[in-house]
Design a protein around this motif. Structure first.
Motif, PDB file in Angstrom:
ATOM      1  N   ALA A  39     -65.382 107.652  47.594  1.00  0.00           N
ATOM      2  CA  ALA A  39     -64.549 108.336  46.930  1.00  0.00           C
ATOM      3  C   ALA A  39     -64.325 109.265  47.079  1.00  0.00           C
ATOM      4  O   ALA A  39     -63.156 109.713  47.375  1.00  0.00           O
ATOM      5  N   TYR A  89     -57.571 114.370  37.029  1.00  0.00           N
ATOM      6  CA  TYR A  89     -58.178 113.610  38.392  1.00  0.00           C
ATOM      7  C   TYR A  89     -58.967 114.129  38.669  1.00  0.00           C
ATOM      8  O   TYR A  89     -60.207 113.296  39.052  1.00  0.00           O
ATOM      9  N   THR A  90     -59.396 115.227  39.763  1.00  0.00           N
ATOM     10  CA  THR A  90     -60.842 115.685  39.640  1.00  0.00           C
ATOM     11  C   THR A  90     -62.023 115.260  39.447  1.00  0.00           C
ATOM     12  O   THR A  90     -62.999 115.045  39.486  1.00  0.00           O
ATOM     13  N   MET A  95     -67.390 110.038  38.293  1.00  0.00           N
ATOM     14  CA  MET A  95     -67.721 108.239  39.109  1.00  0.00           C
ATOM     15  C   MET A  95     -68.821 108.372  40.188  1.00  0.00           C
ATOM     16  O   MET A  95     -69.588 108.794  40.754  1.00  0.00           O
ATOM     17  N   VAL A  96     -68.382 110.236  40.614  1.00  0.00           N
ATOM     18  CA  VAL A  96     -69.501 110.297  42.264  1.00  0.00           C
ATOM     19  C   VAL A  96     -70.829 111.205  41.105  1.00  0.00           C
ATOM     20  O   VAL A  96     -71.471 109.907  42.090  1.00  0.00           O
ATOM     21  N   THR A 123     -62.728 112.001  38.993  1.00  0.00           N
ATOM     22  CA  THR A 123     -63.503 111.460  40.425  1.00  0.00           C
ATOM     23  C   THR A 123     -64.687 111.625  40.065  1.00  0.00           C
ATOM     24  O   THR A 123     -66.364 111.083  40.814  1.00  0.00           O
ATOM     25  N   CYS A 181     -61.923 105.918  40.698  1.00  0.00           N
ATOM     26  CA  CYS A 181     -61.295 106.202  40.907  1.00  0.00           C
ATOM     27  C   CYS A 181     -60.184 106.200  42.269  1.00  0.00           C
ATOM     28  O   CYS A 181     -59.135 107.252  42.188  1.00  0.00           O
ATOM     29  N   SER A 182     -59.550 105.178  42.386  1.00  0.00           N
ATOM     30  CA  SER A 182     -58.364 104.507  42.745  1.00  0.00           C
ATOM     31  C   SER A 182     -57.490 104.049  42.077  1.00  0.00           C
ATOM     32  O   SER A 182     -56.273 105.053  42.220  1.00  0.00           O
ATOM     33  N   LEU A 188     -65.517 103.068  41.497  1.00  0.00           N
ATOM     34  CA  LEU A 188     -64.441 103.220  42.675  1.00  0.00           C
ATOM     35  C   LEU A 188     -63.239 102.478  42.745  1.00  0.00           C
ATOM     36  O   LEU A 188     -61.736 102.935  42.727  1.00  0.00           O
ATOM     37  N   TRP A 213     -60.429 110.044  46.587  1.00  0.00           N
ATOM     38  CA  TRP A 213     -59.293 111.575  46.171  1.00  0.00           C
ATOM     39  C   TRP A 213     -58.316 112.293  46.940  1.00  0.00           C
ATOM     40  O   TRP A 213     -57.546 112.570  46.674  1.00  0.00           O
TER      41      TRP A 213
END
Length: 214
Positions: free
Chosen positions: A81, A176-177, A183-184, A180, A145-146, A142, A85
């Motif tokens: 991930a 965006y962060t 998702m992390v 992510t 994230c992608s 993922l 990023w």
């Protein structure tokens, strides 16, 4: 969750593209099994035979994974991930994101394809308990994230390259962060399942594959 619903709705075409790219990787990985030489097949068969025996012996000994195992798996997911990023922060990283999605598909396709080709229905059963459960969460995470990375990279291209505008990316970068980071958190959660639940299911099936390898 509102941010996730927003990206799913507005970027559906990107999700379809990434999913298709991943599936192409799965097919390619499965086809790679047929390209293995006899020596490579024998080496893999020996490795898997030893692996299945180790899993079966761990079952008999009652061994349990520890915190170290959790962080090994969690770190692997976090690296994946994290790389996505970082690649999303640059225009030139865009192809790298797509390559990673393709490679993820190749890895899964090769693993499942080899197990099924080598052990038939027993290999399929092992894939269903060892590969499929956690990847039902890992792969979509993922994907998110992608797609977020590709979307931000494209936004940078439109802002900096096409329109020559400076600034205006602080809010998209934050979104965006944040996405992510969500998702992390999900990947950290599924790592627990992968460490403490998946091995238990593998131990149920491993003795059958030990018998197949002799």
């Amino acid at each position: 969750m509102q941010l996730l619903r927003h990206t799913l709705k507005d970027q559906s075409q990107l999700y379809v593209f990434v999913a298709v790219l991943f599936l192409v990787g799965v097919v390619f990985g499965a086809l790679m099994v047929n390209a293995l030489s006899l020596e490579q097949q024998q080496d893999l068969a020996r490795y898997l035979g030893n692996f299945f025996r180790t899993v079966s012996q761990t079952q008999e000994a009652g061994g349990e994974p520890g915190p170290g195992s959790y962080w090994d798996i969690a770190t692997l997911h976090l690296k994946w991930a994290g790389i996505i990023w970082v690649l999303g922060l640059s225009v030139i990283g865009l192809p790298g994101i797509l390559i990673l999605d393709f490679l993820k598909g190749v890895l899964i396709g090769f693993t499942v394809g080899y197990l099924v080709g080598q052990y038939a229905w027993k290999g399929l059963l092992f894939s269903l308990v060892a590969v499929a459960p956690h990847n039902l969460i890992v792969i979509p995470a993922l994907f998110v994230c992608s797609v977020a990375a590709v979307s931000f990279s494209l936004q940078m291209i439109r802002s900096r390259v096409l329109t020559q505008r400076q600034g205006g990316l602080a809010r998209p970068l934050l979104s965006y962060t944040a996405l992510t980071a969500v998702m992390v958190a999900i990947l950290l959660g599924i790592s627990s399942f992968e460490v403490w639940v998946t091995p238990v299911m593998m131990k149920w099936v491993a003795p059958m594959l030990v018998a197949s390898t002799g």
